[in-house]
Design a protein around this motif. Structure first.
Motif, short mmCIF file in Angstrom:
data_model
loop_
_atom_site.label_atom_id
_atom_site.label_comp_id
_atom_site.label_asym_id
_atom_site.label_seq_id
_atom_site.Cartn_x
_atom_site.Cartn_y
_atom_site.Cartn_z
N GLY A 264 11.34 12.66 -21.36
CA GLY A 264 12.39 11.65 -21.44
C GLY A 264 12.34 10.88 -22.75
N LYS A 265 13.46 10.23 -23.08
CA LYS A 265 13.54 9.49 -24.34
C LYS A 265 12.53 8.35 -24.40
CE LYS A 265 17.00 7.58 -27.48
NZ LYS A 265 17.01 8.70 -28.43
N LYS A 266 12.32 7.64 -23.28
CA LYS A 266 11.35 6.54 -23.27
C LYS A 266 9.94 7.06 -23.52
CE LYS A 266 13.76 3.16 -20.38
NZ LYS A 266 13.72 2.39 -19.12
N GLU A 267 9.65 8.19 -22.91
CA GLU A 267 8.32 8.80 -23.09
C GLU A 267 8.11 9.19 -24.55
OE1 GLU A 267 5.62 12.29 -20.95
OE2 GLU A 267 7.72 12.01 -20.41
N TYR A 268 9.17 9.73 -25.16
CA TYR A 268 9.09 10.10 -26.58
C TYR A 268 8.86 8.86 -27.45
CZ TYR A 268 10.76 11.24 -31.26
OH TYR A 268 10.86 11.37 -32.62
N GLU A 269 9.59 7.78 -27.13
CA GLU A 269 9.46 6.56 -27.91
C GLU A 269 8.07 5.95 -27.78
OE1 GLU A 269 12.67 4.32 -26.34
OE2 GLU A 269 14.18 5.21 -27.68
N GLU A 270 7.44 6.11 -26.62
CA GLU A 270 6.10 5.55 -26.39
C GLU A 270 5.01 6.37 -27.07
OE1 GLU A 270 5.45 5.23 -22.23
OE2 GLU A 270 7.06 3.79 -21.90
N GLU B 171 16.16 11.84 -32.12
CA GLU B 171 16.61 10.87 -33.12
C GLU B 171 17.93 11.23 -33.77
OE1 GLU B 171 13.43 10.03 -35.83
OE2 GLU B 171 11.93 9.90 -34.24
N PRO C 214 12.07 11.89 -15.79
CA PRO C 214 13.43 11.51 -15.44
C PRO C 214 13.78 12.00 -14.05
CG PRO C 214 13.33 12.60 -17.58
CD PRO C 214 12.00 12.76 -16.95
N ALA D 28 5.10 7.65 -19.18
CA ALA D 28 6.31 7.27 -18.45
C ALA D 28 6.60 8.26 -17.34
CB ALA D 28 7.49 7.20 -19.42
N PRO E 266 19.05 12.63 -24.02
CA PRO E 266 18.30 11.77 -23.11
C PRO E 266 16.98 12.38 -22.65
CG PRO E 266 20.09 12.83 -21.94
CD PRO E 266 20.24 13.22 -23.37
#
Length: 414
Positions: free
Chosen positions: A397-403, A126, A5, A2, A131
């Motif tokens: 970033g949070k999206k990168e962590y989630e991916e 989590e 940020p 991703a 963010p």
């Protein structure tokens, strides 16, 4: 992967990042870009049944059955459940901030294991809901605070003393050494000294009334009565007195301890919480010698640790584990930090020991004269780092962590 940020959200002046610097005794909290932490909270918690107490006021309030515990081990966070409670208190009650609205930079020890690093990311995203996140090496931050991309960071704190070579902003792990011969070890020597002299250490909370007495005369004190106090709480409160003695009275000779010379140095008075006071001479130097000669000066009534290494020995091991070409540059850029390094004469003793260990090399020690800079250098470096406009691309970033998952810290937070 991703995209990082944008600076408008996670860097620059619009939203300040939170900076957390966990230590064995104290954890520092504040906003990136500021000179000093907003809050410095004990890295301990009290426990009575299922009730948890954190922060100075609650920790030092005597409660029946309250145990004082630490979530730290070997300088690193070991118990995240209670660490989160301490951090939540500091961020919400002392900084009045919501971690969900700020990127978070946390410092870590150079020897923090990979699983613990991943757990830190999990907690940040989590449980705290940040963010964006970054995990920075405390030694790199300390070198950065002193304006040095390359340095030998000597950090002598309460529970751990460490020596970390930082070369061009990167930690050289193979040459990083740490030991438990640090401030708490000296406190144990001071406590043994008091016992041998028949001096009773009465914690502050037990004092109801005291009368001034002449030096060496018995204390005239009225004590408060408490029931059900645990030994861990009483020892925790006694440790405060030992630290006061260490910070105000203890010193280090600039050469290996010599009793004759130590007796020629002027003594320093110390008044205990109960009013008893005495001038301490050679003793204030003998109790600190274990920092440099732990095997020759074991804690009384204990067995000497045959593997224990003094501060100067750790430095020598670290320098000699580095490439030959880097050694001269490292000993010329020694950064001395940590609360225990503030002992009178400590810097001079390090200089003496290293001049003998590395003859022909130029030894240069940078030891910030300001006590706050010495104690909080890891936090200050993290504050500078997280406030740089160019740092925004480093945030996870949070999206990168989630991916990617928690393993992202091994790829991004080098």
């Amino acid at each position: 992967m991703a995209n990082p940020p944008p600076a408008a959200i996670y860097g620059g002046d619009e939203i300040s990042a939170l900076v957390v610097n966990p230590g064995s005794s104290w954890t520092r909290f504040g906003y990136a870009g500021e000179d000093t932490p907003k809050a410095v909270i004990p890295s301990y918690y009290g426990k009575v049944g299922d009730d948890i107490f954190v922060g100075d006021n609650d920790l030092h309030s005597p409660r029946p059955g309250m145990e004082i515990l630490s979530p730290m081990s070997d300088g690193c966070v070991d118990d995240w459940d209670h660490t989160v409670k301490i951090w939540d208190y500091a961020l919400s009650k002392r900084l009045y901030s919501d971690p969900k609205e700020h990127p978070l930079l946390i410092t870590e020890r150079s020897w923090n294991p990979a699983k613990a690093r991943e757990r830190t990311a999990e907690v940040a995203f989590e449980e705290m809901g940040v963010p964006a996140f970054y995990l920075a090496k405390e030694s790199v931050c300390s070198a950065f605070a002193c304006g040095k991309p390359t340095a030998l960071v000597v950090d002598v704190g309460s529970a751990v003393a460490s020596v970390t070579p930082v070369i061009d902003g990167l930690v050289l792990k193979k040459a990083t050494f740490h030991s438990n011969i640090a401030g708490d070890h000296i406190s144990a020597h001071i406590n043994a000294l008091f016992k041998s002299e028949g001096i009773t250490v009465t914690p502050h909370f037990m004092i109801s009334k005291k009368v001034p007495v002449e030096p060496g005369q018995p204390a005239q004190v009225t004590l408060k009565s408490f029931e059900g106090l645990t030994s861990s709480f009483i020892e925790f409160e006694k440790e405060r007195v030992l630290n006061e003695f260490k910070e105000s009275t203890s010193g280090v000779l600039e050469f290996p301890y010599n009793e004759v010379v130590a007796h020629t140095r002027p003594g320093r008075p110390f008044e205990f919480p109960d009013g008893y006071n005495l001038s301490f001479g050679a003793e204030r130097y003998s109790t600190t010698e274990a920092l440099f000669q732990p095997q020759a000066y074991p804690i009384p009534e204990t067995t000497a640790d045959a593997t224990a290494q003094g501060i100067a020995e750790l430095i020598s091991l670290s320098v000699n584990a580095c490439d030959v070409d880097a050694r001269a540059n490292l000993v010329n850029n020694i950064v001395l930090i940590g609360g225990t390094s503030l002992l009178q004469g400590f810097t001079e003793r390090i200089n003496t020991e290293l001049s003998q260990a590395f003859p022909g090399m130029k030894i240069r020690i940078q030891a910030p004269g300001n006590a706050s800079e010495r104690k909080y250098s890891g936090w200050i470096g993290g504050s500078i780092l997280a406030s740089l406009g160019t740092f925004h691309q480093m945030w996870v970033g949070k999206k990168e962590y989630e991916e990617v998952g928690a393993v992202i810290v091994e790829k991004r937070c080098k």
